[in-house]
Design a protein around this motif. Structure first.
Motif, PDB file in Angstrom:
ATOM      1  N   ILE A  28       0.821  -1.213   0.000  1.00 33.40           N
ATOM      2  CA  ILE A  28       0.000   0.000   0.000  1.00 33.40           C
ATOM      3  C   ILE A  28       0.857   1.267   0.000  1.00 33.40           C
ATOM      4  CG2 ILE A  28      -0.270   0.525   2.459  1.00 33.40           C
ATOM      5  CD1 ILE A  28      -3.131   0.067  -0.095  1.00 33.40           C
ATOM      6  N   GLN A  31       0.114   4.698  -1.728  1.00 32.66           N
ATOM      7  CA  GLN A  31      -1.325   4.963  -1.733  1.00 32.66           C
ATOM      8  C   GLN A  31      -1.789   5.575  -0.411  1.00 32.66           C
ATOM      9  OE1 GLN A  31      -3.981   1.991  -3.505  1.00 32.66           O
ATOM     10  NE2 GLN A  31      -2.182   0.746  -3.988  1.00 32.66           N
ATOM     11  N   PHE A 211      -5.724  10.486   1.849  1.00 34.68           N
ATOM     12  CA  PHE A 211      -5.564   9.432   0.846  1.00 34.68           C
ATOM     13  C   PHE A 211      -6.944   9.027   0.333  1.00 34.68           C
ATOM     14  CE2 PHE A 211      -5.940   7.500   5.004  1.00 34.68           C
ATOM     15  CZ  PHE A 211      -6.839   6.454   4.831  1.00 34.68           C
ATOM     16  N   SER A 212      -6.967   8.358  -0.794  1.00 32.53           N
ATOM     17  CA  SER A 212      -8.223   7.950  -1.422  1.00 32.53           C
ATOM     18  C   SER A 212      -8.694   6.617  -0.836  1.00 32.53           C
ATOM     19  CB  SER A 212      -8.047   7.806  -2.932  1.00 32.53           C
ATOM     20  OG  SER A 212      -7.654   9.031  -3.506  1.00 32.53           O
ATOM     21  N   ASP A 216      -8.264  -1.278  -2.519  1.00 30.83           N
ATOM     22  CA  ASP A 216      -6.977  -1.651  -1.922  1.00 30.83           C
ATOM     23  C   ASP A 216      -6.784  -1.031  -0.548  1.00 30.83           C
ATOM     24  OD1 ASP A 216      -6.364  -3.177  -4.094  1.00 30.83           O
ATOM     25  OD2 ASP A 216      -4.958  -1.764  -4.986  1.00 30.83           O
ATOM     26  N   SER A 217      -7.071   0.255  -0.421  1.00 30.00           N
ATOM     27  CA  SER A 217      -6.845   0.936   0.851  1.00 30.00           C
ATOM     28  C   SER A 217      -7.789   0.417   1.932  1.00 30.00           C
ATOM     29  CB  SER A 217      -7.005   2.444   0.692  1.00 30.00           C
ATOM     30  OG  SER A 217      -8.311   2.788   0.269  1.00 30.00           O
TER      31      SER A 217
END
Length: 316
Positions: A28, A31, A211-212, A216-217
């Motif tokens: 990650i 990101q 962060f977006s 994934d996040s």
């Protein structure tokens, strides 16, 4: 005996989940900023457990108030400090490198015990430290020993080394955990304190920390908040309480094994010869430094006798 057996079994979970934490942090990277990942990891973990631990925290509030400084120091080391250093380091080093360097933790536990608490160190321990240090050097120079003269340590590797020292301090510091404080109350209080300590690093740097939220996040946050946080810490704290920090520390060197499998399969990282050399030196240092002399002697002598016996049978 049953308690010890269950503690030995439970101590297998932290290195597995923590290896996954390193792999997730590397995956990650780019990101989610490292301090954001650390802050939201512990904030989510706190929100998940507080409904279940609130009663225990309230019942033991006087113990927490009395020993707040001791508990806060442990939270700063084991919750806020260690993981933040790991996530910062993983921005510029591989998960494989980080995991192998992290397996130096048992050696750091031994060093801190000797320097800070007067534990005696013999030649066996000194030799083990030298071997493990050679293993770390092999990683830092990527097996190119001639580059030692102009060694420039990767910034990420230096952060991982710092994280290993911090975790050694935390593991030894657990011996000063208030005996009146239950495991659940200790976990809850350290999670909350760790989240509060990290909050200024997130909220005061919000433009850079933002962060977006994507697939994934969200998966990464869910994993790090539950498995390497709640489940691993509870298992580790219980294991250290039952078998001691020195024995529990030996389980840490399972992390490179678990991590190598995860890194190769999930991140596509390649294992190089210098990884094997570094891991071998560190493993040899651990065995020499931590195994009792009598056990080493019995194993060596026993294997020699068996070899002689096998040779005699073959000759006969």
């Amino acid at each position: 005996m049953k308690a010890k057996l269950s503690a030995y079994d439970l101590l297998l979970l932290p290195p597995l989940f923590w290896a996954g934490n390193f792999v997730t942090g590397r995956y990650i990277a780019g990101q989610i900023p490292p301090m954001s990942l650390s802050y939201w990891r512990w904030t989510i973990a706190s929100l998940l457990v507080l409904p279940f631990l609130y009663r225990s925290l309230w019942q033991q509030r006087r113990v927490i108030q009395r020993y707040w400084l001791r508990i806060s120091l442990l939270a700063c080391l084991g919750v806020a400090g260690f993981n933040s250093c790991v996530y910062i380091g993983l921005q510029s080093t591989t998960a494989t490198n980080a995991l192998i360097i992290n397996s130096m933790i048992p050696i750091f536990i031994l060093l801190v015990s000797c320097l800070g608490f007067g534990q005696r160190m013999g030649m066996k321990q000194i030799l083990g430290i030298i071997l493990s240090f050679c293993g770390v050097l092999a990683l830092l120079v990527k097996g190119q020993w001639q580059s030692l003269a102009s060694l420039s340590i990767n910034r990420g590797d230096s952060w991982i080394l710092l994280s290993a020292v911090i975790w050694a301090l935390y593991s030894i510091g657990l011996r000063f955990k208030p005996s009146q404080l239950s495991g659940s109350a200790f976990l809850g209080s350290t999670l909350v304190i760790g989240s509060l300590v990290l909050s200024p690093f997130y909220w005061l740097n919000l433009p850079q920390a933002a962060f977006s939220l994507n697939h994934d996040s969200m998966v990464a946050l869910a994993y790090v908040a539950v498995f390497p946080s709640l489940l691993a810490y509870q298992s580790w704290n219980y294991g250290v309480k039952v078998v001691g920090a020195s024995v529990a520390g030996q389980y840490i060197h399972l992390m490179p094994l678990f991590g190598a499998i995860l890194s190769v399969s999930l991140l596509g990282e390649q294992l190089a010869v210098y990884h094997l050399i570094g891991a071998s030196f560190i493993a040899a240092g651990l065995l020499v430094a931590l195994l009792p002399v009598g056990l080493l002697r019995r194993r060596f002598v026993g294997s020699s006798i068996e070899a002689e016996g096998a040779e005699s049978k073959h000759v006969g």
